[in-house]
Design an enzyme around this catalytic site. Structure first.
Site, PDB file in Angstrom:
ATOM      1  N   LYS A  47      10.344  -5.194  41.118  1.00  0.00           N
ATOM      2  CA  LYS A  47      11.353  -5.122  40.073  1.00  0.00           C
ATOM      3  C   LYS A  47      10.749  -5.028  38.670  1.00  0.00           C
ATOM      4  CE  LYS A  47      14.866  -5.141  42.848  1.00  0.00           C
ATOM      5  NZ  LYS A  47      16.055  -5.952  42.666  1.00  0.00           N
ATOM      6  N   SER A 279      11.904 -10.178  52.509  1.00  0.00           N
ATOM      7  CA  SER A 279      12.318  -8.785  52.652  1.00  0.00           C
ATOM      8  C   SER A 279      11.152  -7.863  52.970  1.00  0.00           C
ATOM      9  CB  SER A 279      13.049  -8.303  51.400  1.00  0.00           C
ATOM     10  OG  SER A 279      12.211  -8.365  50.266  1.00  0.00           O
TER      11      SER A 279
END
Length: 320
Positions: A47, A279
């Site tokens: 991110k 994830s």
């Protein structure tokens, strides 16, 4: 890198691509998995790319003015990335997130000088399992704060600059693999990574097949009956249509159980020396399943999304 940098944002991107040879030896599939090590960005997640990309594009478009505060709702990693970027650029950052997220991300945001606005989880929610209902409450609080403060709202869930920023990473992956990627799979959070990579890769070679990765029981894009939106894989699996996801780029979907994600995350650390979060384990397991079933013998690209240090307060690595 042969010279110094003058701002931490210059350290974002150009992350290595690792072929998971020891994972291959363990599972015995035919083909290869190439993992983009995005957890090596300076605030330890993929991110960081979108944090920098969305802020700089907002500056260029005149949407973000000098001295204007920045607000974002997040499950954590975009918050740490934005807190770092805003610190480096001199913006006040206000982060709205659920109390269900790991404490490490909250502490990182505060360390960068960000202001936290924590939102209670929905009734019946389990701490550490952020659901779609929890994120709806976070979104409502973010909307209220934007109205109250006049801040620039990054809005990663609806901001297509999110996907645009990930396209550069996809080109890096392609070049680092020697132009051999045939399949891509990614865990669906905002959908920006999936769409950004899938579009960039298919623009290079339209034959590349792209798969969504979702938690079992919340496999919305796989078309399964939704059994409940509670799961352990933080940062996604919201069991609803995500605005940034382009279905025309999606060739299929893979569902991963909590146990599969956790066990594969442990394998990454023990076999490959890659210390990642939930994830990332889900992405690796999805690639393994694809090589064992729909895509035998192919070259599969995935992303290692963030660092395991962000989950030490959770039960990801607990022996209990």
């Amino acid at each position: 890198m042969d010279k110094y940098i003058s701002c931490i944002t210059q350290a974002i991107g150009n992350t290595p691509l690792l072929r998971l040879d020891r994972i291959k030896q363990h599972f015995g599939y035919i083909g290869d998995i190439y993992a983009k090590l995005e957890y090596l960005n300076p605030s330890f997640s993929k991110k960081d790319r979108i944090a920098l990309g969305m802020i700089e594009l907002a500056e260029q478009k005149g949407l973000l003015k000098p001295g204007q505060p920045v607000i974002e709702m997040t499950s954590g990693n975009t918050g740490t990335g934005l807190a770092m970027v805003c610190s480096a650029k001199g913006y006040k950052f206000i982060c709205v997130l659920s109390r269900g997220n790991s404490i490490e991300r909250m502490r990182m945001i505060e360390a960068f000088g960000g202001e936290l606005r924590l939102v209670d989880q929905a009734p019946g929610a389990v701490k550490g399992k952020v659901s779609g209902e929890d994120m709806l409450l976070v979104e409502q609080e973010a909307d209220r704060l934007v109205e109250e403060t006049g801040a620039f709202y990054v809005n990663q869930f609806k901001n297509f600059d999110n996907a645009e920023a990930q396209g550069a990473a996809a080109v890096e992956m392609w070049n680092q693999s020697g132009g051999t990627i045939e399949v891509f799979a990614d865990f669906i959070g905002t959908g920006g990574t999936f769409t950004g990579y899938a579009k960039a890769l298919k623009d290079i070679d339209s034959a590349i097949r792209c798969y969504a990765v979702e938690p079992y029981g919340c496999a919305f894009y796989k078309g399964e009956v939704i059994e409940g939106s509670s799961h352990r894989i933080q940062g996604g699996g919201y069991a609803k249509e995500m605005e940034l996801v382009r279905r025309d780029l999606m060739d299929g979907a893979v569902a991963i159980t909590d146990d599969e994600a956790v066990e594969t995350t442990h394998m990454l650390a023990k076999l490959e020396g890659v210390f990642a979060g939930f994830s990332s384990g889900a992405n690796v397991m999805a690639a393994v399943k694809l090589l064992q079933n729909e895509e035998p013998g192919k070259k599969v690209g995935i992303v290692i999304n963030d660092c395991g240090l962000k989950y030490m307060s959770t039960n990801l690595f607990s022996k209990e």
